[in-house]
Design a protein around this motif. Structure first.
Motif, PDB file in Angstrom:
ATOM      1  N   PHE A   2      11.392  16.189  -6.752  1.00 14.83           N
ATOM      2  CA  PHE A   2       9.111  15.988  -6.543  1.00 14.83           C
ATOM      3  C   PHE A   2       8.404  17.385  -7.013  1.00 14.83           C
ATOM      4  N   LYS A   3       9.803  18.821  -6.673  1.00 14.51           N
ATOM      5  CA  LYS A   3       8.405  19.783  -7.257  1.00 14.51           C
ATOM      6  C   LYS A   3       7.177  19.999  -6.350  1.00 14.51           C
TER       7      LYS A   3
ATOM      8  N   PRO B 189       5.797  19.733   3.584  1.00 14.27           N
ATOM      9  CA  PRO B 189       5.170  19.082   4.095  1.00 14.27           C
ATOM     10  C   PRO B 189       4.379  18.108   3.615  1.00 14.27           C
ATOM     11  N   SER B 190       4.613  18.004   2.179  1.00 17.90           N
ATOM     12  CA  SER B 190       4.158  16.394   1.553  1.00 17.90           C
ATOM     13  C   SER B 190       5.130  15.437   1.687  1.00 17.90           C
ATOM     14  N   ILE B 191       6.654  16.378   1.543  1.00 21.58           N
ATOM     15  CA  ILE B 191       7.243  15.571   1.953  1.00 21.58           C
ATOM     16  C   ILE B 191       7.601  14.578   2.782  1.00 21.58           C
ATOM     17  N   SER B 192       7.157  15.785   3.938  1.00 24.24           N
ATOM     18  CA  SER B 192       7.712  15.120   5.400  1.00 24.24           C
ATOM     19  C   SER B 192       6.571  13.960   5.463  1.00 24.24           C
ATOM     20  N   GLN B 193       5.295  14.617   5.367  1.00 22.07           N
ATOM     21  CA  GLN B 193       4.363  13.192   4.956  1.00 22.07           C
ATOM     22  C   GLN B 193       4.468  11.837   4.343  1.00 22.07           C
TER      23      GLN B 193
ATOM     24  N   LYS C  54       0.852  -1.510  -0.127  1.00 23.06           N
ATOM     25  CA  LYS C  54       0.073  -0.074   0.184  1.00 23.06           C
ATOM     26  C   LYS C  54       1.122   1.158   0.095  1.00 23.06           C
ATOM     27  N   LEU C  55       1.948   1.607   0.744  1.00 18.30           N
ATOM     28  CA  LEU C  55       2.471   2.202   0.733  1.00 18.30           C
ATOM     29  C   LEU C  55       3.564   2.807  -0.317  1.00 18.30           C
ATOM     30  N   LEU C  56       3.948   1.164  -0.911  1.00 25.34           N
ATOM     31  CA  LEU C  56       4.725   1.513  -2.563  1.00 25.34           C
ATOM     32  C   LEU C  56       3.650   1.776  -3.273  1.00 25.34           C
ATOM     33  N   GLY C  57       2.497   1.479  -3.644  1.00 23.36           N
ATOM     34  CA  GLY C  57       1.210   1.805  -4.203  1.00 23.36           C
ATOM     35  C   GLY C  57       1.685   3.321  -4.593  1.00 23.36           C
ATOM     36  N   ASP C  58       2.458   4.538  -4.166  1.00 21.48           N
ATOM     37  CA  ASP C  58       2.030   5.605  -4.142  1.00 21.48           C
ATOM     38  C   ASP C  58       3.533   5.344  -5.274  1.00 21.48           C
ATOM     39  N   LYS C  59       3.834   6.272  -6.330  1.00 18.74           N
ATOM     40  CA  LYS C  59       4.400   6.806  -7.188  1.00 18.74           C
ATOM     41  C   LYS C  59       5.671   7.343  -6.407  1.00 18.74           C
ATOM     42  N   THR C  60       5.013   8.736  -5.719  1.00 16.35           N
ATOM     43  CA  THR C  60       6.296   9.197  -5.292  1.00 16.35           C
ATOM     44  C   THR C  60       7.407   8.402  -4.212  1.00 16.35           C
TER      45      THR C  60
END
Length: 114
Positions: A44-45, A49-53, A16-22
């Protein structure tokens, strides 16, 4: 991959975690390189906060670890995690992402402090 099996709920959580491309790209990078949040922001431009999540989710499951180096916190793959062989088996089928770090180096935005 080792002959050990992984429980379905643990495999499901990892997948599930790896299902996100980022997150998948982050894991591929972290398998060979230590990276800082600000490097991921640049790659990732997207916002810090998004990267930290994304990092929090990977760290909470124990797939990555952090190390403070001066003012920076660097993240790396937790190769001692009991399910690292499972993750590694997935990552080995993905294209190399080193070009993303080379681009940062060319731009002078790769963190290289110790």
């Amino acid at each position: 991959m080792s002959k050990a099996t992984i429980e379905m709920d643990k495999a499901s959580a990892i997948l599930k975690l790896l299902g996100d491309k980022t997150r998948l790209t982050m894991m591929k990078l972290l398998d060979k390189h230590d990276c800082c949040v600000c490097e991921f922001v640049e790659i990732f431009k997207t916002s810090q906060p998004s990267i930290s999540q994304h990092i929090r989710k990977l760290r909470d499951l124990g797939l990555i670890k952090e190390e403070r180096r001066g003012q920076w916190i660097f993240y790396s793959m937790n190769k001692s995690h009991e399910h690292y062989p499972f993750v590694q088996e997935i990552l080995k089928h993905l294209p190399n992402q080193d070009d993303k770090l080379r681009k940062l180096e060319e731009q002078g935005t790769r963190i290289t402090c110790c």
